[in-house]
Design an enzyme around this catalytic site. Structure first.
Site, PDB file in Angstrom:
ATOM      1  N   HIS A   1       0.843  -1.206   0.000  1.00 54.38           N
ATOM      2  CA  HIS A   1       0.000   0.000   0.000  1.00 54.38           C
ATOM      3  C   HIS A   1       0.867   1.239   0.000  1.00 54.38           C
ATOM      4  O   HIS A   1       1.798   1.345   0.793  1.00 54.38           O
ATOM      5  CB  HIS A   1      -0.902   0.018   1.246  1.00 54.38           C
ATOM      6  CG  HIS A   1      -1.818  -1.166   1.312  1.00 54.38           C
ATOM      7  ND1 HIS A   1      -1.401  -2.391   1.784  1.00 54.38           N
ATOM      8  CD2 HIS A   1      -3.101  -1.323   0.929  1.00 54.38           C
ATOM      9  CE1 HIS A   1      -2.402  -3.249   1.700  1.00 54.38           C
ATOM     10  NE2 HIS A   1      -3.455  -2.624   1.175  1.00 54.38           N
TER      11      HIS A   1
ATOM     12  N   LYS B   1      -1.253  -7.777  -4.800  1.00 57.40           N
ATOM     13  CA  LYS B   1      -2.130  -6.621  -4.543  1.00 57.40           C
ATOM     14  C   LYS B   1      -1.283  -5.359  -4.403  1.00 57.40           C
ATOM     15  O   LYS B   1      -0.388  -5.298  -3.550  1.00 57.40           O
ATOM     16  CB  LYS B   1      -2.953  -6.812  -3.263  1.00 57.40           C
ATOM     17  CG  LYS B   1      -3.785  -5.563  -2.953  1.00 57.40           C
ATOM     18  CD  LYS B   1      -4.585  -5.664  -1.667  1.00 57.40           C
ATOM     19  CE  LYS B   1      -5.244  -4.302  -1.376  1.00 57.40           C
ATOM     20  NZ  LYS B   1      -5.867  -4.254  -0.052  1.00 57.40           N
TER      21      LYS B   1
ATOM     22  N   LYS C   1     -15.385  23.601 -19.548  1.00 58.45           N
ATOM     23  CA  LYS C   1     -15.958  23.667 -20.896  1.00 58.45           C
ATOM     24  C   LYS C   1     -15.067  24.419 -21.886  1.00 58.45           C
ATOM     25  O   LYS C   1     -15.016  24.074 -23.057  1.00 58.45           O
ATOM     26  CB  LYS C   1     -17.328  24.334 -20.841  1.00 58.45           C
ATOM     27  CG  LYS C   1     -18.322  23.485 -20.104  1.00 58.45           C
ATOM     28  CD  LYS C   1     -19.663  24.127 -20.021  1.00 58.45           C
ATOM     29  CE  LYS C   1     -20.579  23.187 -19.283  1.00 58.45           C
ATOM     30  NZ  LYS C   1     -21.897  23.134 -19.799  1.00 58.45           N
TER      31      LYS C   1
ATOM     32  N   ASP D   1     -25.647  22.324 -24.881  1.00 64.70           N
ATOM     33  CA  ASP D   1     -26.360  23.068 -23.815  1.00 64.70           C
ATOM     34  C   ASP D   1     -27.361  24.006 -24.457  1.00 64.70           C
ATOM     35  O   ASP D   1     -28.472  24.205 -23.995  1.00 64.70           O
ATOM     36  CB  ASP D   1     -25.391  23.965 -23.029  1.00 64.70           C
ATOM     37  CG  ASP D   1     -24.524  23.163 -22.087  1.00 64.70           C
ATOM     38  OD1 ASP D   1     -24.828  21.983 -21.874  1.00 64.70           O
ATOM     39  OD2 ASP D   1     -23.540  23.725 -21.593  1.00 64.70           O
TER      40      ASP D   1
END
Ligand code: NAP
Length: 531
Positions: A144, A171, A315, A353
């Site tokens: 980890h 893992k 955007k 939009d």
């Protein structure tokens, strides 16, 4: 990695559902202070549809391995993974290491399907169980990293080191500082020759927990309850199964998503995933928490990343990343939708939009004044747009196109001025708008984010000013009834919900993403359930 390549202990893990398109298991972390609470959770995990449970015995108060492990392993309704995580690897246990490993050996002896051992101690642990491990028990060796996600080379080396210990399953969990970090984990996962759990923790790592099913991950974690997680960023089992349709993800599944920041509030994943499923379209739609659009686009350049919606504040940056932009989006200077053209991989930008919002306003005006279909009911009207961002531009251009007299009011005056000059309109600040009422019956459109969840008591314009408007539209759709709309209604105005804009543009985007007609009623139903 397929299930077939790992001879699993329990028949419960066999894929029985013919519709399942991947072998990634859903593992529910069981975190509780008593054995009884754990048994209750395991039952719940089974009911929710998990494939196995990770029993985090380090969370138990007064854990007695001899008594408790037997009960937990034998009474579990699902295959078990025993994890006894020490503090030095991010867990709760801070007692003697020898006692911890003794408990893990006992879990093996008792036939737990899986046992987790940390890489730091794996070599010694394997020596201690040599010749004693039943074939059916699989050892997961884990590493980890709570700080970051290393390079592909470093993760690859880690896989090799874990494999060299004798692990049955590798893992590796790392931490996402940026959404592009997931790509390195996908790269390693897809090339792994051994069964591998490769997950990236944190809010920016969410995509790793879902797309691991596409890239062959051995398992992904799904929490039993929202917020009760064993690692940051874990989705719930319910979200994995019902929102992201995890079982339907295959190696050929096309990836879509909404690019924004923040993005947690977005209803789009609910809507598009349900719509994709209803028409049998092999696609997934994710919330994509993006900090830098250009980095995202250049990192995820493979042909499988095919379609995006764009929202605040990306955007305009989205437009800069397009290879081609449609004329309306170009004029607005912002996109709301991006498609990778299948023939040449080029990125096409659109602004839908505009279609959604103006259509919804026109429809409401027609309903109230009976204008014939050939004429836009917006023509000649005084149309006040609050906000000059992506949605503001779409509304201002839309109003202009329909022949309205446009006024742009924005917190930052310069932006209002710039937009107003492009649509031949008047500019002012939001503060000035309070006293602006040259005539009655004006149309108001809010495109600022003021009043959006969680700050639902905010409003961009005081109630006193609303009495001069005959129709008020709010682009915000969380909540559906904003304070602005509620007060406008109280003043007698017709109101148009942001959900209408959202729905109209969702129909258009769905058709662009899939090439299929939108399941309109389903989209309306999903949105109604989720707002
Ligand atoms: P954007 O490009 O980031 O623009 C945000 C706008 O809000 C700017 O004009 C900004 O003013 C203004 N603003 C932000 N915080 C403000 C505050 N505290 N006080 C006053 N003004 C503030 O965002 P966008 O993409 O246009 O989206 C705006 C809203 O529309 C969001 O709520 C979004 O969810 C909604 N939306 C809805 C739909 C739909 O389908 N219903 C579609 C698109 C967007 P400054 O220029 O001064 O910063």
């Amino acid at each position: 990695m397929t299930l077939g390549s790992v001879p699993l202990a329990s028949t419960n893990l066999q894929i029985v559902d013919g519709a399942r398109r991947n072998s990634t298991l859903i593992c529910a972390p069981v975190i509780a202070e008593s054995v009884d609470q754990m048994l209750t959770q395991m039952k719940k995990a089974q009911e929710l549809g998990a494939d196995l449970v990770e029993i985090r015995v380090d969370f138990l108060k007064n854990f007695s391995p001899r008594q408790n492990l037997e009960v937990l392993i034998k009474q579990s309704p699902l295959p078990t993974l025993i994890t006894y995580r020490p503090k030095w690897e991010g867990g709760e246990y801070d007692g003697q290491e020898s006692k911890r490993q003794e408990a893990l050996r006992l879990a093996i002896e008792l036939g737990s399907d899986f046992v987790d051992v940390e890489l730091k101690v794996a070599q010694g642990f394997f020596s201690s169980i040599q010749g004693k491990k039943p074939e059916k028990v699989k050892i997961i060796v884990s590493s980890h990293n709570y700080e970051s996600t290393p390079s592909i080379e470093e993760i690859g080396e880690l896989v090799a080191r874990i494999q060299a210990t004798g692990a049955d399953i590798v893992k590796i969990a790392t931490t996402a500082l940026d959404i592009t970090d997931n790509a390195r984990m996908f790269h390693v996962l897809v090339h792994s020759q051994v069964p591998m759990i490769g997950l990236v923790m944190g809010e920016r790592g969410l995509m790793s927990r879902i797309l691991t099913a596409k890239y062959g991950g051995f398992l992904t974690f799904g929490s039993i309850e929202a917020g009760i997680v064993s690692a940051p960023g874990q989705p719930t089992i319910k979200d994995l199964l019902d929102l992201y349709n995890l079982r339907l993800i295959g190696s050929d599944t096309k990836i879509h998503g909404v690019i924004g920041n923040p993005i947690g509030h977005s209803k789009s994943p609910h809507l598009y995933n349900a719509a994709f499923k209803s028409v049998g379209f092999n696609g997934i739609y994710l919330p994509l928490l993006v900090d830098n659009v250009a980095n995202y686009i250049s990192t995820y350049s493979s042909p499988d990343f095919v379609g995006y919606s764009y929202t605040i504040p990306h955007k305009e940056d989205g437009l800069k990343c397009c290879d081609e932009v449609d004329p309306i989006a170009q004029a607005i200077g912002a996109i709301s939708c991006m498609i990778r053209r299948p023939t040449d991989g080029k990125l096409m930008g659109y602004n839908v939009d505009y279609l959604g919002a103006i259509g919804a306003i026109e429809e409401a005006l027609r309903g109230s004044n009976g204008t014939p279909p050939s004429v836009s009911p917006l023509a000649g009207k005084l149309f006040v747009v609050m906000g000059a961002g992506g949605a503001g531009k779409a509304l201002a251009y839309g109003g202009y196109e329909k022949g309205a007299r446009v006024v742009v009011a924005n917190r930052t005056y310069e932006k209002a001025k710039e937009l107003a000059s492009k649509v031949g309109g008047q500019a002012m600040t939001l503060a000035e708008l309070k006293d602006f009422h040259p005539e009655e019956g004006m149309i108001l459109a809010n495109t600022t984010s003021v009043g959006m969840k969680p700050r639902i008591e905010d409003t961009p314009l005081p109630k006193e000013a609303l009495k001069h408007y005959s129709l008020v539209f709010d682009a915000i759709y969380t909540p559906k009834l904003t304070r602005l709309l509620r007060e406008a209604q109280e003043c007698g105005a017709t109101i148009v919900y942001g959900t209408e804009m959202f729905i109209n543009q969702a129909f258009v985007q769905f058709e662009r993403f899939t090439g299929l007609p939108a399941p309109k009623q389903l989209i309306r139903d999903v949105l109604a359930r989720n707002t």
